[in-house]
Motif scaffolding. Structure first.
Motif, PDB file in Angstrom:
ATOM      1  N   GLY A 103      -1.682 -38.508  -6.655  1.00  0.00           N
ATOM      2  CA  GLY A 103      -2.368 -37.518  -7.478  1.00  0.00           C
ATOM      3  C   GLY A 103      -3.871 -37.496  -7.311  1.00  0.00           C
ATOM      4  N   GLY A 104      -4.449 -38.626  -6.931  1.00  0.00           N
ATOM      5  CA  GLY A 104      -5.900 -38.714  -6.802  1.00  0.00           C
ATOM      6  C   GLY A 104      -6.302 -40.148  -6.543  1.00  0.00           C
ATOM      7  N   ASP A 105      -7.613 -40.417  -6.673  1.00  0.00           N
ATOM      8  CA  ASP A 105      -8.138 -41.771  -6.434  1.00  0.00           C
ATOM      9  C   ASP A 105      -7.657 -42.309  -5.088  1.00  0.00           C
ATOM     10  OD1 ASP A 105      -9.398 -41.718  -8.909  1.00  0.00           O
ATOM     11  OD2 ASP A 105      -7.721 -42.686  -9.938  1.00  0.00           O
TER      12      ASP A 105
ATOM     13  N   PRO B 105       8.793 -43.849 -14.069  1.00  0.00           N
ATOM     14  CA  PRO B 105       8.398 -42.520 -14.537  1.00  0.00           C
ATOM     15  C   PRO B 105       7.032 -42.127 -13.982  1.00  0.00           C
ATOM     16  CG  PRO B 105       7.908 -44.105 -16.228  1.00  0.00           C
ATOM     17  CD  PRO B 105       8.506 -44.886 -15.066  1.00  0.00           C
ATOM     18  N   GLY B 106       6.651 -40.891 -14.228  1.00  0.00           N
ATOM     19  CA  GLY B 106       5.353 -40.428 -13.762  1.00  0.00           C
ATOM     20  C   GLY B 106       4.187 -41.056 -14.503  1.00  0.00           C
ATOM     21  N   HIS B 107       4.451 -41.553 -15.704  1.00  0.00           N
ATOM     22  CA  HIS B 107       3.420 -42.183 -16.528  1.00  0.00           C
ATOM     23  C   HIS B 107       4.098 -43.249 -17.378  1.00  0.00           C
ATOM     24  CE1 HIS B 107       0.767 -38.613 -15.776  1.00  0.00           C
ATOM     25  NE2 HIS B 107       1.939 -38.006 -15.767  1.00  0.00           N
TER      26      HIS B 107
ATOM     27  N   VAL C 122      -3.152 -43.741 -11.103  1.00  0.00           N
ATOM     28  CA  VAL C 122      -4.290 -42.988 -10.577  1.00  0.00           C
ATOM     29  C   VAL C 122      -4.647 -41.835 -11.518  1.00  0.00           C
ATOM     30  CG1 VAL C 122      -3.775 -43.554  -8.156  1.00  0.00           C
ATOM     31  CG2 VAL C 122      -2.809 -41.476  -9.166  1.00  0.00           C
ATOM     32  N   THR C 123      -5.850 -41.341 -11.353  1.00  0.00           N
ATOM     33  CA  THR C 123      -6.410 -40.204 -12.089  1.00  0.00           C
ATOM     34  C   THR C 123      -6.611 -40.559 -13.567  1.00  0.00           C
ATOM     35  OG1 THR C 123      -4.502 -38.925 -12.955  1.00  0.00           O
ATOM     36  CG2 THR C 123      -5.008 -38.716 -10.597  1.00  0.00           C
TER      37      THR C 123
ATOM     38  N   HIS D  34      -0.122 -35.395  -9.811  1.00  0.00           N
ATOM     39  CA  HIS D  34       0.867 -35.964  -8.896  1.00  0.00           C
ATOM     40  C   HIS D  34       0.597 -35.583  -7.439  1.00  0.00           C
ATOM     41  CE1 HIS D  34       3.907 -37.412 -11.902  1.00  0.00           C
ATOM     42  NE2 HIS D  34       3.130 -36.657 -12.660  1.00  0.00           N
ATOM     43  N   ALA D  35      -0.111 -34.492  -7.232  1.00  0.00           N
ATOM     44  CA  ALA D  35      -0.248 -33.956  -5.871  1.00  0.00           C
ATOM     45  C   ALA D  35      -1.677 -33.717  -5.420  1.00  0.00           C
ATOM     46  CB  ALA D  35       0.550 -32.644  -5.767  1.00  0.00           C
ATOM     47  N   GLY D  36      -2.663 -34.050  -6.238  1.00  0.00           N
ATOM     48  CA  GLY D  36      -4.044 -33.690  -5.927  1.00  0.00           C
ATOM     49  C   GLY D  36      -4.598 -34.283  -4.646  1.00  0.00           C
ATOM     50  N   ALA D  37      -4.159 -35.495  -4.282  1.00  0.00           N
ATOM     51  CA  ALA D  37      -4.674 -36.145  -3.064  1.00  0.00           C
ATOM     52  C   ALA D  37      -3.699 -36.031  -1.891  1.00  0.00           C
ATOM     53  CB  ALA D  37      -4.984 -37.611  -3.342  1.00  0.00           C
TER      54      ALA D  37
END
Length: 214
Positions: free
Chosen positions: A33-35, A191-193, A9-10, A62-65
């Motif tokens: 994180g989003g989307d 992982p995160g990415h 996402v994002t 990671h936390a936007g949504a």
């Protein structure tokens, strides 16, 4: 048994992940994180019952949504560690800086720390406090599956950045080598990415934390 689905996402292509129990179909969304429309579409496709939002840390990708997702399902937010509160407070500022259309601050329902457990369905995740990338970063580990969701602590062939506010390179290295690697060489991690790897592979060849560097 634990099942999982990774949803990039994002614009940062952050690995939002759905973990679910295949016996109860209860699920947790890690790092939304989003989307949010992509996340909700995948939830519908999987036919899972989302009961928690889990956060490794509070950077916006990671936390936007988090607020939107927790409000949509009326569910609790667990994580990260309390030392990331200042990043939560900065989400509106991060939104403007990085061009996110939608992102809101939120109030977590439960801070997490070393030794805590997170449960949903018939699953239990162990929590490991791994500061360095952010001061309040945590990692989730499902021992039976030998699977960890490590956020931005460790990547395939790399490690998390520490040039953000309150980043700490020595603490990050310590977190990886003392908290994660002892879990076992055969542990796979998300992982995160980027792509998944194993702790054993990173111990062999990661240019930042490989065993031969110690």
């Amino acid at each position: 048994m634990l099942q999982f689905k990774i949803i990039p996402v994002t614009p940062f292509q952050q690995n939002c992940t759905i973990f679910w129990c295949d016996e109860t179909m209860q699920a947790a969304v890690i790092d939304p994180g989003g989307d949010i429309e992509l996340i909700l579409a995948e939830v519908d496709k999987l036919k899972v019952d989302v009961v928690k939002v889990l956060l490794t840390h509070a950077h916006i990708d990671h936390a936007g949504a988090t607020h939107a997702l927790a409000s949509h399902f009326n569910i609790a937010i667990e994580g990260p560690h309390k030392e990331d509160q200042f990043w939560i407070d900065l989400i509106e500022e991060q939104k403007d800086r990085f061009g996110f259309a939608h992102a809101e601050a939120f109030t977590t329902d439960r801070w997490l720390d070393q030794g805590d457990k997170v449960t949903f369905g018939n699953l239990e995740l162990e929590v490991y406090f791994c500061p360095g990338h952010t001061p309040g970063h945590v990692v989730f580990f499902h021992r039976e599956s030998k699977l960890a969701q490590v956020g931005d602590v460790l990547f395939s062939g790399s490690i998390g950045r520490t040039d953000f506010p309150r980043g700490d390179h020595p603490r990050l290295i310590k977190s990886i080598r003392e908290n994660l690697f002892p879990l076992g060489n055969d542990v796979k991690f998300i992982p995160g990415h980027g792509p998944m790897s194993t702790f054993g592979q990173e111990r062999q060849s990661n240019p930042f934390v490989a065993d031969h560097l110690v």
